[in-house]
Design an enzyme around this catalytic site. Sequence first.
Site, PDB file in Angstrom:
ATOM      1  N   VAL A  15       0.832  -1.204   0.000  1.00 49.29           N
ATOM      2  CA  VAL A  15       0.000   0.000   0.000  1.00 49.29           C
ATOM      3  C   VAL A  15       0.866   1.254   0.000  1.00 49.29           C
ATOM      4  O   VAL A  15       0.754   2.116  -0.871  1.00 49.29           O
ATOM      5  CB  VAL A  15      -0.966   0.013   1.195  1.00 49.29           C
ATOM      6  CG1 VAL A  15      -1.728   1.344   1.256  1.00 49.29           C
ATOM      7  CG2 VAL A  15      -1.952  -1.141   1.090  1.00 49.29           C
ATOM      8  N   PRO A  94      -2.154  -7.598  10.354  1.00 50.73           N
ATOM      9  CA  PRO A  94      -2.613  -8.970  10.140  1.00 50.73           C
ATOM     10  C   PRO A  94      -3.660  -9.382  11.165  1.00 50.73           C
ATOM     11  O   PRO A  94      -3.833  -8.727  12.198  1.00 50.73           O
ATOM     12  CB  PRO A  94      -1.327  -9.789  10.301  1.00 50.73           C
ATOM     13  CG  PRO A  94      -0.503  -8.976  11.255  1.00 50.73           C
ATOM     14  CD  PRO A  94      -0.794  -7.539  10.914  1.00 50.73           C
ATOM     15  N   GLU A 163      -7.210   2.898   1.693  1.00 47.33           N
ATOM     16  CA  GLU A 163      -6.925   2.603   0.285  1.00 47.33           C
ATOM     17  C   GLU A 163      -7.987   1.662  -0.261  1.00 47.33           C
ATOM     18  O   GLU A 163      -8.532   0.830   0.464  1.00 47.33           O
ATOM     19  CB  GLU A 163      -5.522   2.009   0.135  1.00 47.33           C
ATOM     20  CG  GLU A 163      -5.226   0.812   1.016  1.00 47.33           C
ATOM     21  CD  GLU A 163      -5.674  -0.507   0.438  1.00 47.33           C
ATOM     22  OE1 GLU A 163      -5.962  -0.548  -0.772  1.00 47.33           O
ATOM     23  OE2 GLU A 163      -5.769  -1.479   1.203  1.00 47.33           O
ATOM     24  N   LEU A 223     -13.834  -1.347   5.568  1.00 41.99           N
ATOM     25  CA  LEU A 223     -14.224  -2.714   5.901  1.00 41.99           C
ATOM     26  C   LEU A 223     -15.488  -3.105   5.138  1.00 41.99           C
ATOM     27  O   LEU A 223     -15.602  -4.222   4.623  1.00 41.99           O
ATOM     28  CB  LEU A 223     -14.467  -2.859   7.408  1.00 41.99           C
ATOM     29  CG  LEU A 223     -13.290  -2.592   8.348  1.00 41.99           C
ATOM     30  CD1 LEU A 223     -13.718  -2.817   9.795  1.00 41.99           C
ATOM     31  CD2 LEU A 223     -12.115  -3.491   8.019  1.00 41.99           C
ATOM     32  N   ALA A 225     -16.666  -1.952   2.272  1.00 43.19           N
ATOM     33  CA  ALA A 225     -16.451  -2.127   0.828  1.00 43.19           C
ATOM     34  C   ALA A 225     -15.854  -3.499   0.535  1.00 43.19           C
ATOM     35  O   ALA A 225     -16.326  -4.216  -0.362  1.00 43.19           O
ATOM     36  CB  ALA A 225     -15.523  -1.020   0.302  1.00 43.19           C
ATOM     37  N   ALA A 270     -17.019 -16.742 -11.044  1.00 46.48           N
ATOM     38  CA  ALA A 270     -16.759 -17.861 -10.133  1.00 46.48           C
ATOM     39  C   ALA A 270     -15.288 -18.256 -10.176  1.00 46.48           C
ATOM     40  O   ALA A 270     -14.606 -18.084 -11.191  1.00 46.48           O
ATOM     41  CB  ALA A 270     -17.630 -19.058 -10.515  1.00 46.48           C
ATOM     42  N   VAL A 272     -12.009 -20.620  -7.673  1.00 46.85           N
ATOM     43  CA  VAL A 272     -11.710 -21.554  -6.600  1.00 46.85           C
ATOM     44  C   VAL A 272     -11.712 -20.859  -5.235  1.00 46.85           C
ATOM     45  O   VAL A 272     -11.594 -21.506  -4.204  1.00 46.85           O
ATOM     46  CB  VAL A 272     -10.359 -22.250  -6.876  1.00 46.85           C
ATOM     47  CG1 VAL A 272      -9.200 -21.278  -6.735  1.00 46.85           C
ATOM     48  CG2 VAL A 272     -10.165 -23.462  -5.998  1.00 46.85           C
ATOM     49  N   CYS A 278      -6.649  -8.538   2.043  1.00 51.25           N
ATOM     50  CA  CYS A 278      -7.717  -7.686   2.586  1.00 51.25           C
ATOM     51  C   CYS A 278      -9.036  -8.388   2.850  1.00 51.25           C
ATOM     52  O   CYS A 278      -9.611  -8.233   3.921  1.00 51.25           O
ATOM     53  CB  CYS A 278      -7.960  -6.507   1.637  1.00 51.25           C
ATOM     54  SG  CYS A 278      -6.619  -5.313   1.627  1.00 51.25           S
ATOM     55  N   PHE A 279      -9.553  -9.124   1.864  1.00 46.14           N
ATOM     56  CA  PHE A 279     -10.935  -9.574   1.966  1.00 46.14           C
ATOM     57  C   PHE A 279     -11.204 -10.370   3.237  1.00 46.14           C
ATOM     58  O   PHE A 279     -12.070 -10.025   4.038  1.00 46.14           O
ATOM     59  CB  PHE A 279     -11.322 -10.395   0.734  1.00 46.14           C
ATOM     60  CG  PHE A 279     -11.644  -9.567  -0.484  1.00 46.14           C
ATOM     61  CD1 PHE A 279     -11.588  -8.183  -0.441  1.00 46.14           C
ATOM     62  CD2 PHE A 279     -12.004 -10.168  -1.668  1.00 46.14           C
ATOM     63  CE1 PHE A 279     -11.879  -7.415  -1.557  1.00 46.14           C
ATOM     64  CE2 PHE A 279     -12.302  -9.410  -2.796  1.00 46.14           C
ATOM     65  CZ  PHE A 279     -12.228  -8.034  -2.738  1.00 46.14           C
TER      66      PHE A 279
END
Length: 469
Positions: A15, A94, A163, A223, A225, A270, A272, A278-279
Amino acid sequence: MPAVTKVCCIGAGYVGGPTCAVIALKCPHIKVTIVDLNQSRIDAWNSPDYNLPIYEPGLEDVVRQARGRNLFFTTDIDGSIQEADLIFVSVNTPTKKSGVGAGFAADLNYVESATRRIAKVATSNKIVVEKSTVPCRTAESMRTILEANSKPNCRFDILSNPEFLAEGTAISDLLKPDRVLIGSLQTPEGAMASSALVEIYTNWVPKECILTVGLWSSELSKLAANAMLAQRISSVNALSAICEATGANIDEVAHAVGYDSRIGPKFLRASVGFGGSCFQKDILNLVYLSESLHLPEVAEYWKQVVVMNEYQKRRFSKTVVDTLFKTITGKRIAVLGFAFKADTGDTRESAAITLVRDFLLENARVSIFDPQVEHTQIWTDLSEALPQVPLHNLQKQVDIASSALDCCKNAEAVVIATEWREFRDIDWEAVYRGMNKPAFVFDGRLLVDAQKLRSIGFKVTVIGRGERF
């Protein structure tokens, strides 16, 4: 408040590095210094041949134009803090691995350390900008630390500037952002600090794309978004399982759904499973926040997005085993791709790590190729995924290939784990000739032309499609 002429960024990672390199490029009148404790990382940013520590399309060109002019990389953290008018805190946050909130809450140790360093070193007024993804109201903790440790006549104004970068397109995201979000305290001092940061961004971002909001709204928006983007991926992945069971085609379903203007086509592909830094981290952060606020139903709702993502990875690896006559013991599985997505070398939370781990637990032999991921990173990730297996044992069961063709040689199956364009365009006829027969391809990224591969002789399974072979 005087205009900002010197910027410091604490943290030279995914970032801080690209963001402040672009600020330097677009604001030649501002001196931008990026600092980090990691000497080898700083050395890479300063390398004469521009062998930068992260891969991002377009980043090298930005650094070439600005480095040495008004963009600098150094380990002199204290000197850079002292001279800066504005300081970005862009350190890693983290998910905690132990203690209260382990597995869900963000570990803010690096944020707190950076904040305490600023308070200890600064001798003049500073604008301190939260750039790391943090839980709601982290800025309040930062402000408390700064005010408790500040020197006389030294004021700190806290801003949130999250970001919204996607790895692989970070430079274009920075050059032409959908929006820049700046959160501040709703006070005259907060408004002045916000205006100073707005002034930087207006050097290249249209003013209507710069949103100024409250500090807490800014923190939560980041968070929210990421959680909603991940939710879309898990939703389409859940539908992909139904498609496989019914004979439907997830590509066709997603295309039809995306035509609805209320939904739109983005993030309906779609795969795996989603990965990246981030997600998952941000959703788990949202889960922990909801539980802390005594909102268990809200926490459970968001947790299911991660549960579905883990299910998708587990389901895909089981499909490979079941299709290969219910055993892959001793069989060679070629895994194409190890980064969590194409156009990046980042492996954090990559689906490929889970797949390879599952294959190894089934006693398969695995060959891996990725065009950008360093070999040392692959070994590190696999060692963390299988802590009970010594590295020298892993290296007997896994080899890292130098090309896609080498990776597939003598394999029983090819698993496409990352959507690198080159995997679509490799010589599949040569791949087929070099594999054991029957030769299987498992496309976890909807990347290849399944019919073309079948005409060559492959047995092809594509995620989200009911047809087999």
